[in-house]
Scaffold this motif. Structure first.
Motif, PDB file in Angstrom:
ATOM      1  N   LYS A  94     -15.625  13.582  -2.299  1.00 55.92           N
ATOM      2  CA  LYS A  94     -16.999  13.113  -2.570  1.00 55.92           C
ATOM      3  C   LYS A  94     -17.859  13.189  -1.307  1.00 55.92           C
ATOM      4  CE  LYS A  94     -16.381  11.871  -6.871  1.00 55.92           C
ATOM      5  NZ  LYS A  94     -17.024  12.616  -7.970  1.00 55.92           N
ATOM      6  N   GLY A  95     -17.397  13.947  -0.308  1.00 57.36           N
ATOM      7  CA  GLY A  95     -18.228  14.178   0.875  1.00 57.36           C
ATOM      8  C   GLY A  95     -18.133  13.123   1.963  1.00 57.36           C
ATOM      9  N   TYR A  96     -17.147  12.259   1.910  1.00 54.14           N
ATOM     10  CA  TYR A  96     -16.990  11.248   2.958  1.00 54.14           C
ATOM     11  C   TYR A  96     -16.028  11.738   4.029  1.00 54.14           C
ATOM     12  CZ  TYR A  96     -19.057   7.518   0.065  1.00 54.14           C
ATOM     13  OH  TYR A  96     -19.903   6.731  -0.657  1.00 54.14           O
ATOM     14  N   SER A  97     -16.244  11.291   5.274  1.00 51.51           N
ATOM     15  CA  SER A  97     -15.161  11.418   6.254  1.00 51.51           C
ATOM     16  C   SER A  97     -14.445  10.064   6.257  1.00 51.51           C
ATOM     17  CB  SER A  97     -15.687  11.807   7.624  1.00 51.51           C
ATOM     18  OG  SER A  97     -16.497  10.788   8.130  1.00 51.51           O
ATOM     19  N   VAL A  98     -13.126  10.120   6.209  1.00 55.58           N
ATOM     20  CA  VAL A  98     -12.348   8.919   5.927  1.00 55.58           C
ATOM     21  C   VAL A  98     -11.408   8.613   7.078  1.00 55.58           C
ATOM     22  CG1 VAL A  98     -10.717   7.864   4.309  1.00 55.58           C
ATOM     23  CG2 VAL A  98     -12.335   9.594   3.483  1.00 55.58           C
ATOM     24  N   SER A  99     -11.423   7.366   7.556  1.00 60.77           N
ATOM     25  CA  SER A  99     -10.332   6.954   8.449  1.00 60.77           C
ATOM     26  C   SER A  99      -9.676   5.724   7.839  1.00 60.77           C
ATOM     27  CB  SER A  99     -10.840   6.673   9.861  1.00 60.77           C
ATOM     28  OG  SER A  99     -11.941   5.822   9.815  1.00 60.77           O
ATOM     29  N   VAL A 100      -8.366   5.605   8.071  1.00 62.56           N
ATOM     30  CA  VAL A 100      -7.611   4.513   7.476  1.00 62.56           C
ATOM     31  C   VAL A 100      -7.049   3.647   8.597  1.00 62.56           C
ATOM     32  CG1 VAL A 100      -5.582   3.922   6.092  1.00 62.56           C
ATOM     33  CG2 VAL A 100      -7.038   5.829   5.406  1.00 62.56           C
ATOM     34  N   LEU A 101      -7.261   2.343   8.489  1.00 63.55           N
ATOM     35  CA  LEU A 101      -6.751   1.429   9.520  1.00 63.55           C
ATOM     36  C   LEU A 101      -5.580   0.617   8.989  1.00 63.55           C
ATOM     37  CD1 LEU A 101     -10.105   1.585  10.117  1.00 63.55           C
ATOM     38  CD2 LEU A 101      -9.192   0.376  12.085  1.00 63.55           C
ATOM     39  N   ASN A 102      -4.657   0.319   9.902  1.00 63.95           N
ATOM     40  CA  ASN A 102      -3.492  -0.479   9.519  1.00 63.95           C
ATOM     41  C   ASN A 102      -3.811  -1.968   9.562  1.00 63.95           C
ATOM     42  OD1 ASN A 102      -2.089   1.885   9.369  1.00 63.95           O
ATOM     43  ND2 ASN A 102      -0.876   1.539  11.225  1.00 63.95           N
ATOM     44  N   ASP A 103      -3.119  -2.727   8.720  1.00 62.73           N
ATOM     45  CA  ASP A 103      -3.259  -4.179   8.791  1.00 62.73           C
ATOM     46  C   ASP A 103      -2.326  -4.720   9.874  1.00 62.73           C
ATOM     47  OD1 ASP A 103      -0.681  -4.311   7.740  1.00 62.73           O
ATOM     48  OD2 ASP A 103      -1.340  -4.820   5.720  1.00 62.73           O
ATOM     49  N   TYR A 104      -2.258  -6.043   9.989  1.00 61.14           N
ATOM     50  CA  TYR A 104      -1.500  -6.632  11.090  1.00 61.14           C
ATOM     51  C   TYR A 104       0.004  -6.481  10.912  1.00 61.14           C
ATOM     52  CZ  TYR A 104      -6.181  -8.354  11.728  1.00 61.14           C
ATOM     53  OH  TYR A 104      -7.547  -8.414  11.853  1.00 61.14           O
ATOM     54  N   SER A 105       0.445  -6.035   9.724  1.00 64.36           N
ATOM     55  CA  SER A 105       1.874  -5.719   9.568  1.00 64.36           C
ATOM     56  C   SER A 105       2.123  -4.246   9.797  1.00 64.36           C
ATOM     57  CB  SER A 105       2.404  -6.098   8.185  1.00 64.36           C
ATOM     58  OG  SER A 105       1.597  -6.990   7.532  1.00 64.36           O
ATOM     59  N   GLY A 106       1.098  -3.517  10.248  1.00 64.00           N
ATOM     60  CA  GLY A 106       1.287  -2.097  10.548  1.00 64.00           C
ATOM     61  C   GLY A 106       1.235  -1.197   9.315  1.00 64.00           C
ATOM     62  N   LEU A 107       0.734  -1.732   8.197  1.00 65.51           N
ATOM     63  CA  LEU A 107       0.646  -0.920   6.981  1.00 65.51           C
ATOM     64  C   LEU A 107      -0.790  -0.445   6.776  1.00 65.51           C
ATOM     65  CD1 LEU A 107       2.731  -3.301   4.697  1.00 65.51           C
ATOM     66  CD2 LEU A 107       3.473  -1.087   5.624  1.00 65.51           C
ATOM     67  N   PRO A 108      -0.944   0.826   6.291  1.00 66.04           N
ATOM     68  CA  PRO A 108      -2.301   1.295   6.006  1.00 66.04           C
ATOM     69  C   PRO A 108      -2.965   0.351   5.013  1.00 66.04           C
ATOM     70  CG  PRO A 108      -0.641   2.947   5.387  1.00 66.04           C
ATOM     71  CD  PRO A 108       0.092   1.759   5.899  1.00 66.04           C
ATOM     72  N   ARG A 109      -4.170  -0.119   5.309  1.00 68.95           N
ATOM     73  CA  ARG A 109      -4.731  -1.188   4.460  1.00 68.95           C
ATOM     74  C   ARG A 109      -6.199  -1.029   4.162  1.00 68.95           C
ATOM     75  NH1 ARG A 109      -2.310  -3.369   1.048  1.00 68.95           N
ATOM     76  NH2 ARG A 109      -0.639  -3.888   2.475  1.00 68.95           N
ATOM     77  N   VAL A 110      -6.991  -0.488   5.116  1.00 69.64           N
ATOM     78  CA  VAL A 110      -8.435  -0.404   4.866  1.00 69.64           C
ATOM     79  C   VAL A 110      -8.922   1.005   5.178  1.00 69.64           C
ATOM     80  CG1 VAL A 110     -10.704  -1.314   5.433  1.00 69.64           C
ATOM     81  CG2 VAL A 110      -8.751  -2.858   5.432  1.00 69.64           C
ATOM     82  N   ALA A 111      -9.676   1.560   4.223  1.00 73.37           N
ATOM     83  CA  ALA A 111     -10.294   2.868   4.430  1.00 73.37           C
ATOM     84  C   ALA A 111     -11.750   2.665   4.812  1.00 73.37           C
ATOM     85  CB  ALA A 111     -10.203   3.694   3.158  1.00 73.37           C
ATOM     86  N   VAL A 112     -12.164   3.345   5.882  1.00 74.29           N
ATOM     87  CA  VAL A 112     -13.566   3.331   6.297  1.00 74.29           C
ATOM     88  C   VAL A 112     -14.130   4.712   6.028  1.00 74.29           C
ATOM     89  CG1 VAL A 112     -15.149   3.032   8.247  1.00 74.29           C
ATOM     90  CG2 VAL A 112     -13.107   1.594   8.075  1.00 74.29           C
ATOM     91  N   MET A 113     -15.150   4.778   5.181  1.00 75.74           N
ATOM     92  CA  MET A 113     -15.674   6.077   4.756  1.00 75.74           C
ATOM     93  C   MET A 113     -17.129   6.211   5.132  1.00 75.74           C
ATOM     94  SD  MET A 113     -13.963   6.505   1.087  1.00 75.74           S
ATOM     95  CE  MET A 113     -12.665   5.453   0.568  1.00 75.74           C
ATOM     96  N   ASN A 114     -17.396   7.248   5.921  1.00 74.06           N
ATOM     97  CA  ASN A 114     -18.773   7.546   6.342  1.00 74.06           C
ATOM     98  C   ASN A 114     -19.300   8.729   5.571  1.00 74.06           C
ATOM     99  OD1 ASN A 114     -19.345   5.798   8.867  1.00 74.06           O
ATOM    100  ND2 ASN A 114     -17.259   6.532   9.118  1.00 74.06           N
ATOM    101  N   ARG A 115     -20.607   8.683   5.327  1.00 72.38           N
ATOM    102  CA  ARG A 115     -21.197   9.810   4.584  1.00 72.38           C
ATOM    103  C   ARG A 115     -21.356  11.015   5.474  1.00 72.38           C
ATOM    104  NH1 ARG A 115     -26.263   8.014   1.274  1.00 72.38           N
ATOM    105  NH2 ARG A 115     -25.374   9.445  -0.246  1.00 72.38           N
TER     106      ARG A 115
END
Ligand code: GLN
Length: 276
Positions: free
Chosen positions: A255-276
């Motif tokens: 959908k045209g986003y650049s996506v980075s994924v951040l880990n939570d405090y247990s080291g698991l992928p948890r939050v996606a940050v998507m920029n247009r």
């Protein structure tokens, strides 16, 4: 029976019922039934309990051994160091979701309009506004009972009319509005896994937890609907399941986003940050 005895007895009952952290739960439930603070149980005189107090304690224990989450029994959950009212109409805020709040606070520009989609107890929207009073914070939910809970939390924690609430599915109630940050903790648990997940989950609203197509359906709908509601410098910040890293990168890019994924405090992928 004395307070020290009831703590031991209830702790043993909960342990037998395979409740994790039985002693802590025993103390929380007993102090709730006695309307006192947990630390006071040990500090006050180790007195005899009345029959009425014992009945109140037993009522709470019966709920916990059925695996009802402690937060629903107490009616409270701490999140982002704030005290939230919770009930069976709202998901219990999870500690890992604090990362979503941190990222929203980080990415939001001064005075920007931001929205929390599917706010539930209001945990995300209220925590964001509590940290950043400059922001214009909106929150939506499809459930009117959830919104009533979120409004109550907002009034208690922030005072009246600090957040704008809208009832409806995802972006439907936001027609014509654009935001610099869209924050979402969508339901992303695969419905097919529901049966063998922890028993606690069966007490929480299905609409807040489960989504179709391996838990991906709501996330896909959010990505598809978000474009028309973001400003040019807007960011979509979304909590995801810990097995969704590849999926979210592909779905966002599609959908045209650049996506980075951040880990939570247990080291698991948890939050996606998507920029247009
Ligand atoms: N992290 C939650 C759990 O696995 C799910 C929350 C959600 O679906 N948004 O219990």
């Amino acid at each position: 029976m004395r307070i020290s005895q009831i703590i031991r007895t209830v702790g043993a009952q909960l342990r037998e019922g395979s409740i994790p952290s039985p002693v802590m739960d025993a103390e929380l439930l007993i102090s709730h039934a006695l309307d006192t603070e947990r630390f006071r149980l040990h500090a006050v005189d180790d007195r005899e309990l009345t029959a009425d107090e014992l009945r109140r304690i037993n009522r709470l224990i019966r709920r916990r051994v059925q695996f009802e989450p402690i937060a629903y029994i107490l009616g409270r959950k701490e999140f982002y160091s704030l005290d939230f009212i919770v009930n069976r109409h709202v998901l219990i805020p999870r500690p890992e979701t604090e990362l979503l709040v941190d990222l929203t606070v980080y990415h939001a520009r001064q005075n920007a309009p931001v929205v929390d989609i599917g706010t539930g107890s209001g945990a995300i929207a209220i925590s964001v506004k509590h940290s950043r009073s400059d922001l214009e914070v909106h929150a939506t939910d499809i459930s009117s009972e959830a919104l009533a809970t979120a409004r109550k939390n907002a009034a208690r924690i922030l005072g009246r009319n600090r957040i704008r609430f809208h009832r409806g599915d995802l972006f439907k109630p936001l027609s014509g509005m654009r935001f610099q940050v869209i924050a979402v903790n969508p339901p992303y648990v695969d419905k097919k896994c529901a049966l063998w997940l922890q028993k606690d989950l069966s007490f929480e609203p299905e609409v807040a937890l489960f989504s179709g197509r391996k838990g991906r359906e709501t996330i896909e709908r959010v990505i598809a609907g978000s474009g028309g509601h973001l400003t040019d410098d807007g960011v979509l910040i979304m909590e995801i399941g810990d097995d969704m890293m590849d999926f979210i990168k592909k779905a966002g890019k599609g959908k045209g986003y650049s996506v980075s994924v951040l880990n939570d405090y247990s080291g698991l992928p948890r939050v996606a940050v998507m920029n247009r």
